[in-house]
Design an enzyme around this catalytic site. Structure first.
Site, PDB file in Angstrom:
ATOM      1  N   ARG A   1       5.760  -3.858   9.053  1.00 36.68           N
ATOM      2  CA  ARG A   1       4.605  -3.602   9.942  1.00 36.68           C
ATOM      3  C   ARG A   1       4.878  -4.161  11.336  1.00 36.68           C
ATOM      4  O   ARG A   1       4.563  -3.521  12.342  1.00 36.68           O
ATOM      5  CB  ARG A   1       3.327  -4.219   9.366  1.00 36.68           C
ATOM      6  CG  ARG A   1       2.163  -4.121  10.351  1.00 36.68           C
ATOM      7  CD  ARG A   1       0.827  -4.489   9.757  1.00 36.68           C
ATOM      8  NE  ARG A   1       0.444  -3.526   8.748  1.00 36.68           N
ATOM      9  CZ  ARG A   1      -0.211  -3.825   7.644  1.00 36.68           C
ATOM     10  NH1 ARG A   1      -0.566  -5.060   7.410  1.00 36.68           N
ATOM     11  NH2 ARG A   1      -0.527  -2.892   6.786  1.00 36.68           N
TER      12      ARG A   1
ATOM     13  N   THR B   1      -1.641 -11.684  -1.427  1.00 34.33           N
ATOM     14  CA  THR B   1      -0.664 -12.493  -0.704  1.00 34.33           C
ATOM     15  C   THR B   1      -0.537 -13.852  -1.382  1.00 34.33           C
ATOM     16  O   THR B   1       0.352 -14.619  -1.072  1.00 34.33           O
ATOM     17  CB  THR B   1      -1.146 -12.710   0.740  1.00 34.33           C
ATOM     18  OG1 THR B   1      -2.496 -13.152   0.691  1.00 34.33           O
ATOM     19  CG2 THR B   1      -1.063 -11.446   1.543  1.00 34.33           C
TER      20      THR B   1
ATOM     21  N   THR C   1       0.845  -1.200   0.000  1.00 38.06           N
ATOM     22  CA  THR C   1       0.000   0.000   0.000  1.00 38.06           C
ATOM     23  C   THR C   1       0.878   1.247   0.000  1.00 38.06           C
ATOM     24  O   THR C   1       0.625   2.199  -0.736  1.00 38.06           O
ATOM     25  CB  THR C   1      -0.913   0.014   1.265  1.00 38.06           C
ATOM     26  OG1 THR C   1      -1.444  -1.290   1.463  1.00 38.06           O
ATOM     27  CG2 THR C   1      -2.013   1.013   1.149  1.00 38.06           C
TER      28      THR C   1
HETATM   29  P1  ADP Z   1       0.994  -3.972   2.899  1.00 39.32           P
HETATM   30  O1  ADP Z   1       0.149  -3.093   2.024  1.00 39.32           O
HETATM   31  O2  ADP Z   1       1.988  -4.777   2.111  1.00 39.32           O
HETATM   32  O3  ADP Z   1       0.211  -4.832   3.852  1.00 39.32           O
HETATM   33  P2  ADP Z   1       1.770  -1.446   4.130  1.00 39.32           P
HETATM   34  O4  ADP Z   1       2.137  -0.626   2.930  1.00 39.32           O
HETATM   35  O5  ADP Z   1       0.431  -1.170   4.745  1.00 39.32           O
HETATM   36  O6  ADP Z   1       1.913  -3.018   3.811  1.00 39.32           O
HETATM   37  O7  ADP Z   1       2.945  -1.259   5.207  1.00 39.32           O
HETATM   38  C1  ADP Z   1       2.798  -1.639   6.564  1.00 39.32           C
HETATM   39  C2  ADP Z   1       3.542  -0.678   7.480  1.00 39.32           C
HETATM   40  O8  ADP Z   1       4.942  -0.803   7.253  1.00 39.32           O
HETATM   41  C3  ADP Z   1       3.197   0.791   7.255  1.00 39.32           C
HETATM   42  O9  ADP Z   1       3.234   1.440   8.529  1.00 39.32           O
HETATM   43  C4  ADP Z   1       4.320   1.301   6.387  1.00 39.32           C
HETATM   44  O10 ADP Z   1       4.561   2.670   6.603  1.00 39.32           O
HETATM   45  C5  ADP Z   1       5.507   0.458   6.849  1.00 39.32           C
HETATM   46  N1  ADP Z   1       6.451   0.176   5.755  1.00 39.32           N
HETATM   47  C6  ADP Z   1       6.281  -0.732   4.790  1.00 39.32           C
HETATM   48  N2  ADP Z   1       7.346  -0.765   3.982  1.00 39.32           N
HETATM   49  C7  ADP Z   1       8.216   0.156   4.455  1.00 39.32           C
HETATM   50  C8  ADP Z   1       9.515   0.578   4.038  1.00 39.32           C
HETATM   51  N3  ADP Z   1      10.112   0.032   2.979  1.00 39.32           N
HETATM   52  N4  ADP Z   1      10.132   1.541   4.748  1.00 39.32           N
HETATM   53  C9  ADP Z   1       9.529   2.048   5.848  1.00 39.32           C
HETATM   54  N5  ADP Z   1       8.304   1.694   6.293  1.00 39.32           N
HETATM   55  C10 ADP Z   1       7.649   0.756   5.609  1.00 39.32           C
END
Ligand code: ADP
Length: 339
Positions: free
Chosen positions: A221, A162, A69
């Site tokens: 996360r 996933t 995301t």
């Molecule tokens: P997904 O969509 O894959 O479930 P998210 O984009 O919601 O994951 O990310 C989950 C959390 O991890 C969020 O708080 C995001 O800001 C943090 N996060 C994810 N990837 C990174 C990154 N590469 N650097 C810093 N923070 C990250």
């Protein structure tokens, strides 16, 4: 089943706490790790912007919490377009999808999380939206019902999942770009934790950040969630610097050992050791033994245990490799176990 200590770590969804108080990267530079993927997406977004076209539809694979995301939000920022975030199971009827699509401005991004869980009729409607930027809407009911084909603004669909195997072939073929996110290394997570601590106005010892990283299952996360719990301990102790001692105390309180095994991991391994002498055991049996659903075991619990060498997948189920089994027998059954 009783709530299990440590299970909170496995929450797959974004929590309100995460949304409100966390640092979230807003640029490709702030987004640490996933280097190759970031480079590719940065080129694709810049090129589409230069051509004045929407970005090609993009399919992102990867376990929850790895930053799908966040990456999509960064891409929208770079393109200078809006982004709408929704999830596959949320779209129960075709009308839900029409409402979302018709609310998009030209070149906006529609991010659909868990796209593999979209109902079949909604997915079919998405095909013509993705290909021709048009949707069929049924007006009226019964014999008088009419179908009209309405245009929508050109948009970019980013689908996140996933489960790569659960995307149907017709849907998959409509994505111009398909990419995968990998688990992060401890080193990358250490940097993400240090970056987040800075945002929270906390100092953190490098060894303390590394210890949190080791226990974060390759997932930002989880790293951020653990950091928030560690920060609670530091604040109650009136310390502005997070030390290794505070991290160890906070992790022990969460039921997480130094290697990063949680109470749930330990329970799963213990069941395989004690009830099945190391396995193999089927996934369904494991799920019912520890009271978790298959999905959580497959996407969150198991990948970490596989990487740590505590578990292996065989044609007959999950089993514990020989050396790990000896070590775990000592842990669960005592030093002098005769098993
Ligand atoms: P997904 O969509 O894959 O479930 P998210 O984009 O919601 O994951 O990310 C989950 C959390 O991890 C969020 O708080 C995001 O800001 C943090 N996060 C994810 N990837 C990174 C990154 N590469 N650097 C810093 N923070 C990250």
């Amino acid at each position: 089943m009783e709530p299990i200590e440590g299970v909170e770590i496995f929450t797959l969804q974004e929590t309100p706490e995460e949304k409100q108080y966390d640092f979230s990267p807003k640029t490709f530079d702030d987004y640490l790790g996933q280097k190759e993927l970031k480079e590719k997406l940065s080129v694709y977004t810049q090129a589409a912007k230069m051509r004045g076209e929407p970005l090609d539809h993009l399919l992102l694979f990867g376990p929850p919490g790895l930053g799908k995301t966040t990456l999509s939000q960064i891409m929208a920022q770079v393109m200078g377009v809006g982004i709408k975030i929704c999830s596959g199971p949320m779209m129960e009827r075709t009308g839900d999808l029409v409402a979302i699509l018709s609310g998009l401005d030209a070149h906006d991004i529609l991010f659909i999380d868990e796209i593999h869980r979209m109902p079949a009729n909604v997915e079919e409607m998405l095909y013509s939206a993705m290909e021709h930027f048009r949707v069929d809407v049924i007006i009226g009911q019964g014999a008088g019902a009419k179908s009209i084909n309405l245009p929508i603004h050109p948009f970019t669909l980013i689908g996140a999942t996933t489960k790569s195997g659960m995307i149907s072939a017709p849907l998959r073929s409509r994505f111009g770009i398909t990419e995968r996110l990998d688990f992060y290394t401890d080193d990358e997570l250490q940097q993400i934790i240090t970056q987040s601590a800075r945002f929270l106005n906390m100092q953190i010892e490098p060894a303390a950040a590394l210890q949190i990283a080791t226990c974060s299952r390759g997932t930002p996360r989880i790293a951020k969630k653990l950091l928030r719990r560690v920060r609670d301990f530091a604040q109650v102790a009136h310390q502005n610097e997070i030390t290794l001692a505070i991290v160890e105390q906070a992790l022990a309180f969460q039921g997480i050992d130094k290697e990063g095994l949680t109470a749930v991991d330990a329970m799963l391994l213990k069941k395989i050791v004690i009830n099945f002498n190391g396995g193999p055991v089927g996934l369904e049996t494991l799920a019912s033994l520890i009271g978790e659903d298959r999905d959580t075991i497959e996407t969150v619990i198991e990948p970490f245990l596989l990487r740590k060498g505590y578990l292996e997948k065989t044609a007959r189920g999950r089993q514990i490799p020989h050396t790990a089994l000896l070590q775990l027998k000592k842990r669960f059954l005592g030093q002098n176990s005769l098993f």
